[in-house]
Write a protein that holds these residues in place. Structure first.
Motif, mmCIF file in Angstrom:
data_model
loop_
_atom_site.group_PDB
_atom_site.id
_atom_site.type_symbol
_atom_site.label_atom_id
_atom_site.label_comp_id
_atom_site.label_asym_id
_atom_site.label_seq_id
_atom_site.Cartn_x
_atom_site.Cartn_y
_atom_site.Cartn_z
ATOM 1 N N ILE A 112 35.475 24.395 51.543
ATOM 2 C CA ILE A 112 36.720 24.218 50.799
ATOM 3 C C ILE A 112 36.761 25.195 49.620
ATOM 4 C CG2 ILE A 112 37.994 22.628 49.292
ATOM 5 C CD1 ILE A 112 37.062 20.345 51.087
ATOM 6 N N ASP A 113 35.635 25.336 48.953
ATOM 7 C CA ASP A 113 35.540 26.243 47.814
ATOM 8 C C ASP A 113 35.773 27.696 48.245
ATOM 9 O OD1 ASP A 113 34.968 26.327 44.951
ATOM 10 O OD2 ASP A 113 33.205 27.487 45.497
ATOM 11 N N ARG A 114 35.274 28.068 49.397
ATOM 12 C CA ARG A 114 35.447 29.438 49.902
ATOM 13 C C ARG A 114 36.919 29.759 50.160
ATOM 14 N NH1 ARG A 114 32.059 30.504 55.080
ATOM 15 N NH2 ARG A 114 32.969 32.581 54.786
ATOM 16 N N LYS A 140 38.075 23.080 42.423
ATOM 17 C CA LYS A 140 37.235 23.914 41.568
ATOM 18 C C LYS A 140 35.790 23.411 41.569
ATOM 19 C CE LYS A 140 40.290 26.655 39.334
ATOM 20 N NZ LYS A 140 40.148 28.110 39.143
ATOM 21 N N ASN A 141 34.905 24.265 41.083
ATOM 22 C CA ASN A 141 33.499 23.905 40.885
ATOM 23 C C ASN A 141 32.860 23.336 42.148
ATOM 24 O OD1 ASN A 141 34.026 24.650 38.245
ATOM 25 N ND2 ASN A 141 34.235 22.543 37.511
ATOM 26 N N GLY A 142 32.962 24.105 43.236
ATOM 27 C CA GLY A 142 32.379 23.641 44.496
ATOM 28 C C GLY A 142 33.098 22.442 45.054
ATOM 29 N N ALA A 143 34.415 22.361 44.819
ATOM 30 C CA ALA A 143 35.273 21.255 45.277
ATOM 31 C C ALA A 143 34.848 19.924 44.675
ATOM 32 C CB ALA A 143 35.294 21.183 46.798
ATOM 33 N N ARG A 144 34.264 19.978 43.478
ATOM 34 C CA ARG A 144 33.884 18.733 42.799
ATOM 35 C C ARG A 144 35.012 18.191 41.929
ATOM 36 N NH1 ARG A 144 29.014 21.585 42.492
ATOM 37 N NH2 ARG A 144 29.532 22.400 40.420
ATOM 38 N N LYS A 145 35.988 19.028 41.621
ATOM 39 C CA LYS A 145 37.128 18.565 40.836
ATOM 40 C C LYS A 145 38.385 19.307 41.271
ATOM 41 C CE LYS A 145 38.052 19.813 36.706
ATOM 42 N NZ LYS A 145 38.040 20.007 35.233
ATOM 43 N N MET A 198 43.419 24.552 33.912
ATOM 44 C CA MET A 198 42.525 25.661 34.224
ATOM 45 C C MET A 198 43.336 26.798 34.818
ATOM 46 S SD MET A 198 39.103 23.845 35.892
ATOM 47 C CE MET A 198 38.167 25.381 35.838
ATOM 48 N N SER A 199 42.776 27.979 34.871
ATOM 49 C CA SER A 199 43.445 29.121 35.496
ATOM 50 C C SER A 199 43.147 29.117 36.995
ATOM 51 C CB SER A 199 42.954 30.440 34.893
ATOM 52 O OG SER A 199 43.266 30.501 33.515
ATOM 53 N N PRO A 200 44.086 29.603 37.827
ATOM 54 C CA PRO A 200 43.822 29.665 39.263
ATOM 55 C C PRO A 200 42.756 30.695 39.589
ATOM 56 C CG PRO A 200 45.881 30.778 38.747
ATOM 57 C CD PRO A 200 45.434 30.096 37.493
#
Length: 406
Positions: free
Chosen positions: A278-280, A383-388, A400-402
């Motif tokens: 998801i993060d990728r 964000k942050n490895g799909a943690r938030k 946050m910025s995209p």
């Protein structure tokens, strides 16, 4: 299970609750508010989430003194996410219960049939979740939609794309693909996005749809991958988005993904799909709600307390509608202990809530067709490895910025 009434039970209920469905004869009794939502079937997760959001809104309202000193209670009827059942339940509320209004927390197809009956019977239908602009374009007098429409979503997609691609040569420098589930909701969004892109001289490299019941999306994703897009705009629900993401991982297909609807932003997504993948994808979604907004702090805290999780978009949509209803009901119950359908219709038409008064990103004011002209979409990104999941657009409410496009 859908509620069924015998004539004896119906008579008993009417004697206890009164004839409105949203009021009781005894001023000390709770105000019962009828809600249509899918509690069983393929879309049950949406209805269950909406139910949780409305219940938390009711708790907040009741803790604050209720409406005219009376508590509110939401009465849920299971539409099963089926248009014919939604119409039948709408008719039951209106004809059997003589409800002065109904809350529709359902998908666009079911909301469409409920809205038809609402118009024919002269009963206000307050839409929580359906985004189809086609319903609003019928120029109904009894349909009011707080939700952003597919027009708003398409506008937000293109505005975000323009902002995102500006440092990389602009929107025309990217290869954009469109993918959507084939319900009226998905198809409407896809068509609107394509038309807006065409106005800017952008021709999508591939546009394809799929049936939302399909759980093997490998052939669909392979077709999209062959067009080699740098950006994928994708409208879908949670179940089909999960299936599609798994197919993308299998294909190692990693465009920048801009989702539309609750699916790409479902807080359960990192538990259902590889969070690293998801993060990728820099996965984000156009939405009407995000838990990091300060104005929904009560919901986020209470939901986490009850369920040890963050609220989904559907939880947020329903909660926001409940808070809006507080303003509407306070007005009509201040004038009468037994408000009529016309009273409710007038209250919705006169509603004018500024952005500081709402539980949504925008304001609330309905035009003659029941469209919320103050509705504002946002973009939330994992964000942050799909943690938030952070609000990244528009800049006025971003936390946050995209993530930049490569």
């Amino acid at each position: 299970m859908r509620i069924r009434f015998s004539s004896v039970v119906a008579a008993a209920l009417l004697s206890v609750i009164g004839t409105s469905g949203a009021r009781a004869e005894n001023p000390s009794d709770p105000i019962s508010i009828p809600v249509l939502t899918p509690l069983t079937g393929a879309l049950a997760i949406l209805g269950q989430d909406g139910k949780k959001g409305l219940e938390i809104a009711a708790q907040e309202i009741n803790e604050d003194g209720g409406i005219a000193g009376r508590k509110i209670v939401f009465e849920f009827a299971d539409s099963q996410g089926k248009p014919d059942v939604a119409r039948r339940e709408m008719e039951r509320f209106v004809r059997l219960r003589n409800a002065p209004f109904v809350v529709g927390d359902d998908i666009s197809a079911s909301t469409s049939t409920a809205a038809q009956f609402a118009e024919a019977s002269g009963t206000p239908l307050f839409n929580v979740a359906a985004v189809s602009s086609e319903i609003i374009n019928r120029h109904y007098h009894w349909y009011f939609s707080q939700q952003i429409t597919s027009d708003n979503e398409a506008d937000a997609v293109v505005a975000f794309l323009t902002s995102l691609t500006e440092p990389k040569g602009g929107i025309k420098s990217q290869k954009i693909a469109l993918l959507y589930e084939d319900s009226p909701r998905g198809a409407d969004t896809g068509e609107l996005v394509r038309k807006l892109l065409e106005k800017q001289g952008v021709k999508v490299v591939v546009e394809t749809s799929y049936n939302r019941a399909e759980r093997n999306l490998l052939p669909v994703m392979k077709k999209v991958q062959e067009a080699n897009p740098t950006i994928l705009v994708w409208a879908g629900y949670t179940e089909d988005v999960v299936a599609g993401l798994k197919a993308m991982k299998q294909l190692d297909f990693t465009p920048y993904v801009i989702g539309v609807g609750g699916g790409p932003g479902d807080p359960r997504l990192p538990q259902l799909v590889d969070a690293e993948f998801i993060d990728r994808l820099n996965l984000c979604n156009i939405d009407y709600f995000n838990p990091d907004l300060k104005k929904v702090a009560y919901l986020t805290e209470e939901y986490n307390k009850r369920y040890n999780a963050l609220p989904s978009s559907y939880v947020g949509l329903a909660y926001a509608a409940g808070i809006t209803l507080k303003t509407v009901l306070e007005k009509v119950y201040k004038k009468s202990a037994a408000p009529t359908r016309e009273d409710l219709q007038a209250a919705f038409r006169e509603l004018d809530m500024s952005i500081d008064q709402t539980a949504i990103p925008g304001a609330i004011k309905f035009d003659a067709d029941g469209r919320n002209v103050g509705a504002q979409g946002l973009v939330a990104q994992w964000k942050n490895g799909a943690r938030k999941k952070a609000t990244v657009f528009p800049a006025s409410i971003a936390t946050m910025s995209p993530t930049p496009i490569k």
